[in-house]
Design an enzyme around this catalytic site. Structure first.
Site, PDB file in Angstrom:
ATOM      1  N   SER A 100       0.840  -1.196   0.000  1.00  0.00           N
ATOM      2  CA  SER A 100       0.000   0.000   0.000  1.00  0.00           C
ATOM      3  C   SER A 100       0.884   1.258   0.000  1.00  0.00           C
ATOM      4  O   SER A 100       1.690   1.447  -0.901  1.00  0.00           O
ATOM      5  CB  SER A 100      -0.963  -0.048   1.192  1.00  0.00           C
ATOM      6  N   ASP A 230      -8.870  -6.288  -4.256  1.00  0.00           N
ATOM      7  CA  ASP A 230      -8.437  -5.107  -3.505  1.00  0.00           C
ATOM      8  C   ASP A 230      -9.390  -3.928  -3.746  1.00  0.00           C
ATOM      9  O   ASP A 230      -9.522  -3.469  -4.874  1.00  0.00           O
ATOM     10  CB  ASP A 230      -7.026  -4.735  -3.951  1.00  0.00           C
ATOM     11  N   HIS A 258      -6.836  -6.165   0.097  1.00  0.00           N
ATOM     12  CA  HIS A 258      -5.904  -5.190   0.665  1.00  0.00           C
ATOM     13  C   HIS A 258      -5.553  -5.554   2.106  1.00  0.00           C
ATOM     14  O   HIS A 258      -5.034  -4.735   2.855  1.00  0.00           O
ATOM     15  CB  HIS A 258      -6.516  -3.786   0.606  1.00  0.00           C
TER      16      HIS A 258
END
Length: 283
Positions: A100, A230, A258
């Site tokens: 991320s 995600d 995610h």
């Protein structure tokens, strides 16, 4: 082995390493507002069979210094912190795995410190241009949850919010084990000695990140992990990022969202190790 590393005046970061200290170094860079303990233990153990694995707490997370309210910093400072962690541990060059925001910071390392990065692996990462203009964008349910991020909560309410957050981040393609993430967040709270989430990285200045045009010149081998479930940076974002980079390979991990559940660790470790130990990976 644990370390306390000074990265700026009055700012210290907690770091931990495991594995053979003579093995090629691998630096794990976690996402926004997330402690290094967010990485699944099974993933660290698998990577440590081939690497000297280093993880750390960003500023304003875990056991590192919490100082954003008194001394705000830009997100780019977090990339500089990663380099200082390597310096402090005597690591000239490392394989870097970014999740991320950690993947955003890794992109900055590829541009500003390519000599320090043997390979890069980017997971759930938005490109420096924000992603494709025709992409799906961030899931509305997640955006609504983020609007409540700064609301004050007691420990139990904060724990419930975090577990709900992970459920949404997990996406809908793989089972979600709420108890697993509850235990992980309880461990993170105990590690930090506090339950508050200052959301410092969500409030930090994002200036200096619009550098996607420079990524084509990157020659370091990069693995872009496509996380199709995600809700933040899914397939469209991963494919776009891979096209921007000068030396990238795209690999899909089916069902990955995610979040990083322990169950995904064996498959994720396999794709990372295949990248870092390949003939062109320098490992």
């Amino acid at each position: 082995m644990e370390h306390e590393i000074t990265v700026a005046p009055g700012v210290r970061l907690w770091a931990e390493e495991r594995g053979d200290p003579r093995a090629p170094a691998l630096l794990l860079v976690m996402g926004a507002n997330a402690s290094g303990l967010t990485w699944p233990e099974a993933l660290l153990d698998a990577l440590a069979r081939r690497h000297r694995v280093v993880r750390y707490d960003h500023r304003d997370t875990g056991r590192s210094t919490w100082s954003f309210d008194e001394d705000p910093y830009p997100l780019t400072a977090l990339a500089a912190d990663a380099v200082r962690v390597l310096d402090a541990l005597g690591i000239d060059r490392a394989h870097v795995v970014g999740m991320s925001l950690g993947g955003t910071l890794t992109q900055l390392l590829l541009l500003d410190h390519p000599e320090r990065v043997a390979t890069a692996t980017l997971i759930g990462t938005t490109p420096l241009d924000g992603g494709p203009a025709d992409g799906p964008g961030i899931a509305p349910e997640l955006l609504a949850l983020w609007e409540t991020m700064l609301e004050p909560r007691d420990r139990d309410a904060e724990l419930a919010w975090r577990v709900r957050h992970w459920r949404v981040l997990n996406g809908g393609e793989s089972p979600f084990d709420a108890e697993e993430f509850r235990r992980r967040e309880e461990r993170i709270m105990a590690h930090a000695g506090r339950h508050e989430n200052p959301a410092a990285h969500a409030r930090a200045d994002q200036g200096g990140l619009d550098r996607a045009g420079e990524l084509a010149a990157v020659t370091t081998p990069v693995l872009v992990v496509d996380s199709p479930a995600d809700p933040v940076a899914g397939t469209a974002s991963a494919r776009h990022l891979a096209t921007l980079l000068g030396n990238a390979r795209l690999v899909t991990v089916p069902g990955l969202g995610h979040a990083l559940p322990e169950a995904i660790a064996p498959q994720l470790a396999e794709v990372i190790l295949d990248h870092t130990t390949s003939p062109g990976g320098g490992g």
